[in-house]
Design an enzyme around this catalytic site. Structure first.
Site, mmCIF file in Angstrom:
data_model
loop_
_atom_site.group_PDB
_atom_site.id
_atom_site.type_symbol
_atom_site.label_atom_id
_atom_site.label_comp_id
_atom_site.label_asym_id
_atom_site.label_seq_id
_atom_site.Cartn_x
_atom_site.Cartn_y
_atom_site.Cartn_z
ATOM 1 C CG HIS A 100 51.363 -56.537 -63.192
ATOM 2 N ND1 HIS A 100 50.435 -55.638 -63.651
ATOM 3 C CD2 HIS A 100 50.656 -57.506 -62.559
ATOM 4 C CE1 HIS A 100 49.227 -56.058 -63.325
ATOM 5 N NE2 HIS A 100 49.328 -57.183 -62.666
ATOM 6 C CG ASP A 149 55.001 -52.658 -60.015
ATOM 7 O OD1 ASP A 149 54.485 -52.540 -58.885
ATOM 8 O OD2 ASP A 149 54.525 -53.383 -60.909
ATOM 9 C CD GLN A 188 52.893 -59.384 -56.205
ATOM 10 O OE1 GLN A 188 52.991 -59.894 -55.082
ATOM 11 N NE2 GLN A 188 51.780 -59.463 -56.914
ATOM 12 C CE LYS A 245 49.215 -56.451 -56.251
ATOM 13 N NZ LYS A 245 48.278 -57.367 -56.875
HETATM 14 C C1 LIG Z 1 54.033 -56.554 -59.805
HETATM 15 C C2 LIG Z 1 52.650 -55.979 -59.906
HETATM 16 N N1 LIG Z 1 52.509 -54.717 -60.335
HETATM 17 C C3 LIG Z 1 51.308 -54.133 -60.437
HETATM 18 C C4 LIG Z 1 50.172 -54.806 -60.121
HETATM 19 C C5 LIG Z 1 48.855 -54.126 -60.284
HETATM 20 O O1 LIG Z 1 48.319 -53.882 -59.042
HETATM 21 P P1 LIG Z 1 46.831 -53.329 -58.891
HETATM 22 O O2 LIG Z 1 45.950 -54.495 -59.119
HETATM 23 O O3 LIG Z 1 46.800 -52.819 -57.486
HETATM 24 O O4 LIG Z 1 46.644 -52.277 -59.887
HETATM 25 C C6 LIG Z 1 50.255 -56.135 -59.672
HETATM 26 C C7 LIG Z 1 49.027 -56.882 -59.340
HETATM 27 O O5 LIG Z 1 48.985 -58.070 -59.316
HETATM 28 C C8 LIG Z 1 51.529 -56.722 -59.553
HETATM 29 O O6 LIG Z 1 51.673 -57.975 -59.148
#
Ligand SMILES: Cc1ncc(COP(=O)(O)O)c(C=O)c1O
Length: 399
Positions: A112, A189, A192, A215
């Site tokens: 992401h 990260d 998800q 999430k």
């Molecule tokens: C794999 C992944 N990393 C990071 C993020 C970013 O998360 P946030 O919106 O809480 O900053 C997301 C959000 O969709 C995500 O799916």
């Protein structure tokens, strides 16, 4: 199968929410915990000494203990942020001084943007090399490519624990082990992952992990950075100001211990208290029950989508993925399909999913896709409604 629809106030009759990958719906008890703070002790934390202020500080720090317990960490290793993006940017800020010319920062192509851009920028600002390792055409991490690119000058390896497009769960422990042999810092990260599978932070082999609180059923505006104390102890905060210093003179200042040194200014107190209630919610259901429910439902979703003519599904089979499936319907732009489904009361996301490099790398049409992501409250009926909707869309658009 779990039966939890009634726990979520937003799930009124007929609502099909298939976008938990973007943010989870909030259980009633999370909304109530946040409301209780605002109605009964809505003071700031770590400042006043009157009863509301003390109660707010206690509840805030109690939530930190709950999060620490969830991820098997120590409370002082848990930093509250506003989302996973801020958590991962903070990790990059803490590591900035360790990166210099001739170093390599190694990042997977399935990240992401939240775990991609902080490293691209860091490498650029510090004169280091920014190198991307690949996925295979069927959506698995290309371990051979990683092995080739993991050179002795690699200082940071950044990898997702679950792709927000392919659902792939890469072998992050193996990657961390290989990175450790090169003495590279590993940043995972977990955005998800944490709502679906248990995380034992130390067992991952990582040095930092960023999570979104929102999430994992927590309120909006909540995120978490977990880090190893030896790195947190010395790190440079992203923000400086109130509440994170021991002393300020006319020319200098001394920083607080972690985690306070990273939480400058007034935090989202109500959000963090709600996040504590979200942790209770997850642990009351239990990861085993979550996993069983979502594994069955993900397989059902994957098979159902794959059986619709013209639908192309991306990523590995259900056994190797978390609870989401991205796809396209041949001949129809993903935004048109998602809009049409929305009109039928079925909520899915469409777009590049903040993973443009991955869409480009895999040559996905329009560099975009539709994504259906599942949670503990979803049912087979939700999936059936989605498939009926796609079949209707095919007729409506003549594709
Ligand atoms: C794999 C992944 N990393 C990071 C993020 C970013 O998360 P946030 O919106 O809480 O900053 C997301 C959000 O969709 C995500 O799916």
């Amino acid at each position: 199968m779990l039966d939890l629809r009634k726990e979520f106030p937003a799930l009124r009759e007929g609502v099909v929410y298939l976008d938990s990958g973007a943010t989870a719906l909030k259980p009633r008890k999370v909304v109530e915990a946040t409301l209780e703070y605002y109605e009964n002790f809505p003071a700031n934390v770590h400042r006043g000494g009157y009863p509301w202020a003390n109660r707010a500080t206690e509840a805030y720090e109690e939530a930190r203990k709950k999060v620490a317990n969830l991820i098997h960490a120590r409370p002082e290793e848990v930093v509250f942020t506003k989302n996973a993006t801020e958590a991962l940017n903070l990790a990059a800020s803490i590591l900035a001084n360790r990166i210099g010319e001739g170093d390599r920062v190694l990042v997977s192509v399935m990240e992401h943007h939240a775990n991609f851009l902080p490293w691209m920028r860091l490498a650029r600002n510090r004169g280091a090399e920014f190198v991307i390792f690949n996925v295979t055409p069927d959506g698995y991490l290309d371990l051979e490519d990683f092995r080739r690119k993991l050179t002795p000058n690699t200082k940071v390896v950044a990898l997702t624990m679950a792709s927000n497009v392919l659902g792939t769960v890469p072998p992050f422990k193996e990657v961390a082990k290989m990175a450790k042999e090169m003495r590279a810092v590993v940043v995972l990260d977990g955005a998800q992952y944490l709502a679906h599978r248990e995380v034992k932070v130390r067992e991952t082999g990582a040095h930092f992990i960023g999570f979104s609180g929102h999430k994992v059923f927590g309120p909006m505006g909540t995120g978490i950075l977990w880090g190893r104390m030896e790195l947190l102890k010395e790190g440079e905060p992203l923000l400086v100001g109130g509440s994170m210093i021991k002393d300020v003179g006319f020319e200098d200042y001394t920083l607080e211990e972690t985690p306070k040194r990273y939480e400058a200014g007034t935090p989202d107190v109500g959000g963090v208290i709600g996040l504590g209630a979200a942790v209770d919610f997850v642990l009351e259901i239990g990861y085993e029950a979550i996993h069983t429910h979502e594994t069955e439902l993900t397989a059902y979703l994957y098979d159902a989508l794959s059986s619709v003519g013209g639908v192309e599904v991306y990523g590995p089979p259900p056994k190797d993925r978390t609870s989401l499936v991205a796809f396209n319907l041949k001949g129809l732009h993903p935004h048109d399909l998602a809009w049409y489904l929305g009109e039928l009361g079925i909520m899915v996301r469409s777009g590049g999913h903040c993973a443009h490099p991955l869409h480009k790398f895999l040559g996905i049409p329009y560099n975009q896709s539709v994504r259906a992501s599942l949670s503990v409250f979803n049912t087979k009926e939700d999936v059936d409604r989605l498939v009926e909707g796609i079949v209707k869309a095919k007729r409506a658009f003549g594709v």
